[in-house]
Design a protein around this motif. Structure first.
Motif, PDB file in Angstrom:
ATOM      1  N   PRO A   1     -11.536  26.895  41.358  1.00  0.00           N
ATOM      2  CA  PRO A   1     -10.825  28.189  40.891  1.00  0.00           C
ATOM      3  C   PRO A   1     -11.500  28.877  39.305  1.00  0.00           C
ATOM      4  CG  PRO A   1      -9.093  26.456  41.316  1.00  0.00           C
ATOM      5  CD  PRO A   1     -10.544  26.013  41.861  1.00  0.00           C
ATOM      6  N   LEU A   2     -11.610  27.474  38.702  1.00  0.00           N
ATOM      7  CA  LEU A   2     -12.091  27.172  36.919  1.00  0.00           C
ATOM      8  C   LEU A   2     -13.237  27.247  37.121  1.00  0.00           C
ATOM      9  CD1 LEU A   2     -11.737  26.811  34.080  1.00  0.00           C
ATOM     10  CD2 LEU A   2     -11.855  24.907  34.579  1.00  0.00           C
ATOM     11  N   LYS A   3     -14.368  28.551  36.939  1.00  0.00           N
ATOM     12  CA  LYS A   3     -16.166  28.753  37.092  1.00  0.00           C
ATOM     13  C   LYS A   3     -16.403  28.402  35.607  1.00  0.00           C
ATOM     14  CE  LYS A   3     -14.927  31.345  41.114  1.00  0.00           C
ATOM     15  NZ  LYS A   3     -15.419  29.831  42.476  1.00  0.00           N
ATOM     16  N   PRO A   4     -17.822  27.693  35.935  1.00  0.00           N
ATOM     17  CA  PRO A   4     -18.619  27.865  34.909  1.00  0.00           C
ATOM     18  C   PRO A   4     -18.918  29.704  34.382  1.00  0.00           C
ATOM     19  CG  PRO A   4     -19.891  26.932  36.642  1.00  0.00           C
ATOM     20  CD  PRO A   4     -18.282  27.200  37.168  1.00  0.00           C
ATOM     21  N   THR A   5     -19.508  29.639  33.246  1.00  0.00           N
ATOM     22  CA  THR A   5     -19.882  30.568  32.833  1.00  0.00           C
ATOM     23  C   THR A   5     -21.304  30.629  33.035  1.00  0.00           C
ATOM     24  OG1 THR A   5     -18.356  31.121  31.100  1.00  0.00           O
ATOM     25  CG2 THR A   5     -20.229  32.690  31.536  1.00  0.00           C
ATOM     26  N   LEU A   6     -22.349  31.936  33.554  1.00  0.00           N
ATOM     27  CA  LEU A   6     -23.866  31.838  34.349  1.00  0.00           C
ATOM     28  C   LEU A   6     -24.070  32.374  33.035  1.00  0.00           C
ATOM     29  CD1 LEU A   6     -22.765  33.500  37.951  1.00  0.00           C
ATOM     30  CD2 LEU A   6     -23.546  30.846  37.067  1.00  0.00           C
ATOM     31  N   PRO A   7     -25.873  32.231  33.206  1.00  0.00           N
ATOM     32  CA  PRO A   7     -26.216  31.081  33.621  1.00  0.00           C
ATOM     33  C   PRO A   7     -26.005  29.669  32.956  1.00  0.00           C
ATOM     34  CG  PRO A   7     -27.277  32.326  32.084  1.00  0.00           C
ATOM     35  CD  PRO A   7     -26.303  32.876  31.639  1.00  0.00           C
ATOM     36  N   PHE A   8     -26.458  28.693  33.292  1.00  0.00           N
ATOM     37  CA  PHE A   8     -25.511  27.745  33.150  1.00  0.00           C
ATOM     38  C   PHE A   8     -26.583  25.655  33.181  1.00  0.00           C
ATOM     39  CE2 PHE A   8     -23.281  24.820  36.420  1.00  0.00           C
ATOM     40  CZ  PHE A   8     -22.750  25.956  37.043  1.00  0.00           C
ATOM     41  N   ILE A   9     -27.112  25.240  32.634  1.00  0.00           N
ATOM     42  CA  ILE A   9     -27.631  23.750  32.971  1.00  0.00           C
ATOM     43  C   ILE A   9     -26.861  22.803  34.002  1.00  0.00           C
ATOM     44  CG2 ILE A   9     -29.501  22.319  32.774  1.00  0.00           C
ATOM     45  CD1 ILE A   9     -29.997  24.484  30.410  1.00  0.00           C
ATOM     46  N   PRO A  10     -26.765  22.585  35.129  1.00  0.00           N
ATOM     47  CA  PRO A  10     -25.586  21.432  35.396  1.00  0.00           C
ATOM     48  C   PRO A  10     -26.102  20.004  35.058  1.00  0.00           C
ATOM     49  CG  PRO A  10     -26.381  22.241  37.237  1.00  0.00           C
ATOM     50  CD  PRO A  10     -27.274  23.124  35.977  1.00  0.00           C
ATOM     51  N   GLY A  11     -25.720  19.531  35.270  1.00  0.00           N
ATOM     52  CA  GLY A  11     -25.651  17.088  35.196  1.00  0.00           C
ATOM     53  C   GLY A  11     -25.038  16.680  33.983  1.00  0.00           C
ATOM     54  N   HIS A  12     -24.475  15.693  34.388  1.00  0.00           N
ATOM     55  CA  HIS A  12     -23.066  15.180  33.760  1.00  0.00           C
ATOM     56  C   HIS A  12     -23.669  13.610  33.591  1.00  0.00           C
ATOM     57  CE1 HIS A  12     -21.154  15.912  37.137  1.00  0.00           C
ATOM     58  NE2 HIS A  12     -20.571  14.716  37.576  1.00  0.00           N
ATOM     59  N   GLU A  13     -24.381  12.961  34.249  1.00  0.00           N
ATOM     60  CA  GLU A  13     -25.000  11.418  34.591  1.00  0.00           C
ATOM     61  C   GLU A  13     -26.379  11.132  33.559  1.00  0.00           C
ATOM     62  OE1 GLU A  13     -24.754  10.573  38.130  1.00  0.00           O
ATOM     63  OE2 GLU A  13     -22.277  10.059  37.940  1.00  0.00           O
ATOM     64  N   ALA A  14     -26.077  12.300  31.919  1.00  0.00           N
ATOM     65  CA  ALA A  14     -27.498  11.884  31.565  1.00  0.00           C
ATOM     66  C   ALA A  14     -26.993  10.814  30.516  1.00  0.00           C
ATOM     67  CB  ALA A  14     -27.583  13.743  31.171  1.00  0.00           C
ATOM     68  N   ILE A  15     -28.133   9.838  30.324  1.00  0.00           N
ATOM     69  CA  ILE A  15     -28.484   9.037  29.824  1.00  0.00           C
ATOM     70  C   ILE A  15     -29.441   9.425  27.982  1.00  0.00           C
ATOM     71  CG2 ILE A  15     -28.858   6.790  29.191  1.00  0.00           C
ATOM     72  CD1 ILE A  15     -26.701   7.220  30.468  1.00  0.00           C
ATOM     73  N   GLY A  16     -30.008   9.086  27.534  1.00  0.00           N
ATOM     74  CA  GLY A  16     -31.181   9.830  26.822  1.00  0.00           C
ATOM     75  C   GLY A  16     -31.145   9.407  25.672  1.00  0.00           C
ATOM     76  N   ILE A  17     -31.626   9.262  24.043  1.00  0.00           N
ATOM     77  CA  ILE A  17     -31.939   8.795  23.636  1.00  0.00           C
ATOM     78  C   ILE A  17     -31.727   9.649  22.225  1.00  0.00           C
ATOM     79  CG2 ILE A  17     -33.500   8.218  21.846  1.00  0.00           C
ATOM     80  CD1 ILE A  17     -32.958   5.705  23.727  1.00  0.00           C
ATOM     81  N   VAL A  18     -31.245   9.582  20.728  1.00  0.00           N
ATOM     82  CA  VAL A  18     -31.003  10.588  19.554  1.00  0.00           C
ATOM     83  C   VAL A  18     -31.803  10.695  19.065  1.00  0.00           C
ATOM     84  CG1 VAL A  18     -28.801  10.642  18.173  1.00  0.00           C
ATOM     85  CG2 VAL A  18     -28.519   9.301  19.733  1.00  0.00           C
ATOM     86  N   VAL A  19     -32.113  12.141  19.099  1.00  0.00           N
ATOM     87  CA  VAL A  19     -33.676  12.144  18.852  1.00  0.00           C
ATOM     88  C   VAL A  19     -33.114  12.699  17.324  1.00  0.00           C
ATOM     89  CG1 VAL A  19     -34.924  11.718  20.758  1.00  0.00           C
ATOM     90  CG2 VAL A  19     -34.126  13.822  20.041  1.00  0.00           C
TER      91      VAL A  19
END
Ligand code: NAD
Ligand code: ZN
Ligand code: ZN
Length: 344
Positions: A54-72
């Motif tokens: 019911p609650l949709k994201p606003t287009l356009p968007f980049i999915p992915g919520h298991e992201a690991i990375g380095i603070v740059v």
């Protein structure tokens, strides 16, 4: 010249993601920039791409919520993390920090919460903007690829198991042995529970057994509910539904023991019929559970750092994302695909 990054973008619901070159975002005050090393592909990303909820994201968007990375890079005023730290950018991207739910460490239900890869751009991109107060801190003995599934699939099943209030030695049913469930089986065993794994795929059930499940039941069998009741001596004390299928919900309520708790975490769109008399007369609790808070995150990661839980991962490049979504939709992903940004 502005520096560019590769990203997989949802431009229309239900359509393939579009590979784009976008400007690398710069962190505003209080924000950080994270260079992505790995990002798991969760079934929630599929719901997001299909616009299922019911609650949709606003287009356009980049999915992915298991992201690991380095603070740059750090925005003005950031002190909570340092450049060079390895962090996770999870579903709970940020929250207000001062409403009644945030004060009670129930921040996933904060009305002002932002969701990674949903209301904020996520990890299917080479760089991500994050809130340093809500990132996960990744134990040094985990690789970014193996840590990725833990920051959604891991925390969600760990928290969901806690919410069943099943005690060591008691039975838990884990319904759905995919990305979430294969970790759920391992958390439940590490927490001293007896595990009955339920799925519609015999391969996933065999995998659950290898991971320590004490019993398995194929949900397609006509007597699946009775089989669970027999195996557990009257139903499981706790039931955790990760299956993205409405059929599984009604079945799982039937697998719950008298006075037991059935926790819903799977999010297929729609509603399921609840047998009121059985729920009332058997004093069954049905409760929802939505990821977890920051201490749940630290605890969920600690199980993996101690070697008690390990995600089974298949690495793929970002360019394979649409193929991965197709396979996930058909139930053809064995456990978890992780998009690897370090070698591809
Ligand atoms: P997945 O596709 O990796 O795994 C789903 C599993 O369910 C598969 O093994 C599939 O065979 C099995 N399954 C399908 N129909 C079934 C049935 N009728 N009975 C039993 N098993 C069945 O998906 P995932 O990444 O593990 O995500 C599962 C669901 O959890 C999704 O709906 C996702 O949106 C939701 N989710 C919720 C939260 C939360 O915080 N509540 C967090 C993450 C994911
Ligand atoms: Zn997820
Ligand atoms: Zn709040």
């Amino acid at each position: 010249m502005t520096q560019k990054m590769h990203a997989a973008v949802v431009e229309a619901f239900g359509q393939p993601l579009v590979m784009k070159e976008l400007a690398i975002p710069s962190p505003g005050p209080g924000q950080i920039l994270v260079k992505t090393e790995a990002c798991g592909v969760c079934h929630t990303d599929l719901h997001a791409v299909d616009g299922d909820w019911p609650l949709k994201p606003t287009l356009p968007f980049i999915p992915g919520h298991e992201a690991i990375g380095i603070v740059v890079a750090l925005g003005a005023g950031v002190t909570a993390v340092k450049k060079g730290e390895r962090v996770g950018v999870p579903w709970l991207h940020s929250a207000c920090g001062h409403c009644e739910f945030c004060l009670a460490a129930r921040e996933p239900v904060c009305a002002d919460a932002e969701f990674g890869g949903y209301t904020q751009n996520g990890g299917f991109a080479e760089y991500i903007i994050a809130d340093p107060n809500y990132v996960a801190h990744i134990p040094t003995n985990l690789t970014p690829q193996e840590a990725a599934p833990l920051i959604c699939a891991g925390i969600t099943t760990y928290k969901g198991i806690k919410e069943t209030q099943a005690k060591p030695g008691e039975w838990i049913v884990i319904s759905g042995i995919g990305g979430l469930g294969h970790l759920g089986v391992q958390y439940a065993k590490a927490m001293g529970l007896q595990v009955c794994a339920v799925d519609i795929d015999d391969g996933k059930l065999a995998h659950a057994q290898q991971l320590g499940a004490d019993a398995i039941v194929n949900a397609k069998a006509a007597d699946a509910v009775e089989a669970v009741k027999k195996l557990t001596g009257g139903g499981a004390h706790g039931v955790l539904i990760t299956a993205p299928s409405l059929v599984a919900f009604k079945q799982a309520v039937g697998m719950t023991r008298k006075w037991g708790t059935c926790v819903l975490v799977g999010l297929p769109p729609g509603e399921f019929p609840t047998p009121l008399f059985d729920v009332v007369a058997n004093c069954i609790t049905i409760r929802g559970s939505f990821v977890g808070n920051r201490i749940d995150m630290a605890e969920a990661l600690a199980f993996a750092a101690k070697g008690q839980v390990k995600a089974d991962i298949e690495l793929q490049p970002l360019s394979a994302i649409n193929d991965v979504f197709e396979r996930l939709k058909k139930g053809e992903v064995p456990s978890r695909v992780v998009i690897d940004f370090t070698t591809h």
